[in-house]
Scaffold this motif. Structure first.
Motif, PDB file in Angstrom:
ATOM      1  N   LYS A 156       0.831  -1.206   0.000  1.00 47.46           N
ATOM      2  CA  LYS A 156       0.000   0.000   0.000  1.00 47.46           C
ATOM      3  C   LYS A 156       0.863   1.252   0.000  1.00 47.46           C
ATOM      4  O   LYS A 156       0.646   2.182  -0.784  1.00 47.46           O
ATOM      5  CB  LYS A 156      -0.913  -0.014   1.228  1.00 47.46           C
ATOM      6  N   ARG A 157       1.881   1.272   0.850  1.00 41.80           N
ATOM      7  CA  ARG A 157       2.773   2.432   0.925  1.00 41.80           C
ATOM      8  C   ARG A 157       3.550   2.616  -0.374  1.00 41.80           C
ATOM      9  O   ARG A 157       3.746   3.737  -0.843  1.00 41.80           O
ATOM     10  CB  ARG A 157       3.740   2.256   2.101  1.00 41.80           C
ATOM     11  N   SER A 158       3.969   1.510  -0.966  1.00 39.02           N
ATOM     12  CA  SER A 158       4.701   1.584  -2.225  1.00 39.02           C
ATOM     13  C   SER A 158       3.830   2.148  -3.339  1.00 39.02           C
ATOM     14  O   SER A 158       4.284   2.969  -4.139  1.00 39.02           O
ATOM     15  CB  SER A 158       5.209   0.197  -2.606  1.00 39.02           C
ATOM     16  N   LEU A 159       2.587   1.721  -3.383  1.00 40.58           N
ATOM     17  CA  LEU A 159       1.666   2.231  -4.403  1.00 40.58           C
ATOM     18  C   LEU A 159       1.370   3.711  -4.204  1.00 40.58           C
ATOM     19  O   LEU A 159       1.236   4.466  -5.168  1.00 40.58           O
ATOM     20  CB  LEU A 159       0.368   1.428  -4.397  1.00 40.58           C
ATOM     21  N   GLN A 160       1.280   4.145  -2.951  1.00 41.08           N
ATOM     22  CA  GLN A 160       1.012   5.549  -2.665  1.00 41.08           C
ATOM     23  C   GLN A 160       2.191   6.439  -3.073  1.00 41.08           C
ATOM     24  O   GLN A 160       2.003   7.552  -3.546  1.00 41.08           O
ATOM     25  CB  GLN A 160       0.717   5.760  -1.179  1.00 41.08           C
ATOM     26  N   ASN A 161       3.402   5.955  -2.884  1.00 41.45           N
ATOM     27  CA  ASN A 161       4.592   6.760  -3.159  1.00 41.45           C
ATOM     28  C   ASN A 161       5.108   6.608  -4.580  1.00 41.45           C
ATOM     29  O   ASN A 161       6.065   7.278  -4.959  1.00 41.45           O
ATOM     30  CB  ASN A 161       5.711   6.405  -2.180  1.00 41.45           C
ATOM     31  N   ARG A 162       4.489   5.749  -5.361  1.00 46.17           N
ATOM     32  CA  ARG A 162       4.996   5.447  -6.699  1.00 46.17           C
ATOM     33  C   ARG A 162       5.025   6.684  -7.599  1.00 46.17           C
ATOM     34  O   ARG A 162       6.022   6.954  -8.261  1.00 46.17           O
ATOM     35  CB  ARG A 162       4.159   4.355  -7.346  1.00 46.17           C
ATOM     36  N   GLN A 163       3.943   7.453  -7.616  1.00 46.91           N
ATOM     37  CA  GLN A 163       3.868   8.635  -8.477  1.00 46.91           C
ATOM     38  C   GLN A 163       4.929   9.659  -8.086  1.00 46.91           C
ATOM     39  O   GLN A 163       5.617  10.222  -8.944  1.00 46.91           O
ATOM     40  CB  GLN A 163       2.469   9.252  -8.401  1.00 46.91           C
ATOM     41  N   GLN A 164       5.083   9.900  -6.784  1.00 51.33           N
ATOM     42  CA  GLN A 164       6.077  10.871  -6.312  1.00 51.33           C
ATOM     43  C   GLN A 164       7.488  10.419  -6.678  1.00 51.33           C
ATOM     44  O   GLN A 164       8.303  11.225  -7.142  1.00 51.33           O
ATOM     45  CB  GLN A 164       5.956  11.060  -4.810  1.00 51.33           C
ATOM     46  N   LYS A 165       7.800   9.163  -6.470  1.00 57.45           N
ATOM     47  CA  LYS A 165       9.135   8.642  -6.800  1.00 57.45           C
ATOM     48  C   LYS A 165       9.404   8.748  -8.293  1.00 57.45           C
ATOM     49  O   LYS A 165      10.514   9.080  -8.715  1.00 57.45           O
ATOM     50  CB  LYS A 165       9.278   7.182  -6.351  1.00 57.45           C
ATOM     51  N   GLN A 166       8.378   8.489  -9.114  1.00 60.16           N
ATOM     52  CA  GLN A 166       8.548   8.585 -10.566  1.00 60.16           C
ATOM     53  C   GLN A 166       8.819  10.028 -10.975  1.00 60.16           C
ATOM     54  O   GLN A 166       9.664  10.288 -11.822  1.00 60.16           O
ATOM     55  CB  GLN A 166       7.314   8.042 -11.286  1.00 60.16           C
ATOM     56  N   GLU A 167       8.105  10.976 -10.363  1.00 57.75           N
ATOM     57  CA  GLU A 167       8.334  12.388 -10.670  1.00 57.75           C
ATOM     58  C   GLU A 167       9.736  12.826 -10.257  1.00 57.75           C
ATOM     59  O   GLU A 167      10.408  13.563 -10.987  1.00 57.75           O
ATOM     60  CB  GLU A 167       7.278  13.249  -9.983  1.00 57.75           C
ATOM     61  N   GLU A 168      10.192  12.375  -9.080  1.00 59.71           N
ATOM     62  CA  GLU A 168      11.543  12.715  -8.624  1.00 59.71           C
ATOM     63  C   GLU A 168      12.589  12.143  -9.575  1.00 59.71           C
ATOM     64  O   GLU A 168      13.578  12.804  -9.903  1.00 59.71           O
ATOM     65  CB  GLU A 168      11.774  12.189  -7.209  1.00 59.71           C
ATOM     66  N   PHE A 169      12.380  10.919 -10.022  1.00 64.83           N
ATOM     67  CA  PHE A 169      13.325  10.292 -10.948  1.00 64.83           C
ATOM     68  C   PHE A 169      13.352  11.041 -12.278  1.00 64.83           C
ATOM     69  O   PHE A 169      14.426  11.288 -12.835  1.00 64.83           O
ATOM     70  CB  PHE A 169      12.954   8.820 -11.170  1.00 64.83           C
TER      71      PHE A 169
END
Length: 82
Positions: free
Chosen positions: A45-58
């Motif tokens: 659940k936490r990974s799915l929530q942070n996925r968009q933010q991590k992709q934007e940072e990358f």
């Protein structure tokens, strides 16, 4: 000079190591989906929530690297300023 049998054994062993080694690594390495399925539900659940933010940072990081690669400054100076 060694016998022909020795050369054949050497070539077969070398081919086995050069082809079999990378194949074995590929075979035993799990995919991202397999790793994700092994997470406990809270981590999933936490990974799915942070996925968009991590992709934007990358994406931001990659765009900065592309920008800095076009720069005339030395590469180490620009990378430390990320």
């Amino acid at each position: 000079m060694p016998a022909a049998g020795t050369w054949v054994k050497m070539l077969v062993t070398g081919a086995t190591l050069c082809i079999g080694g990378p194949w074995l690594v590929w075979y035993v390495t799990p995919t991202e989906e397999e790793i994700f399925k092994k997470y406990n539900p809270e981590l999933q659940k936490r990974s799915l929530q942070n996925r968009q933010q991590k992709q934007e940072e990358f994406n931001h990081f990659v765009n900065k690297l592309k920008e800095y690669s076009k720069s005339d400054k030395p590469s180490m100076v620009t990378l430390y300023n990320l």
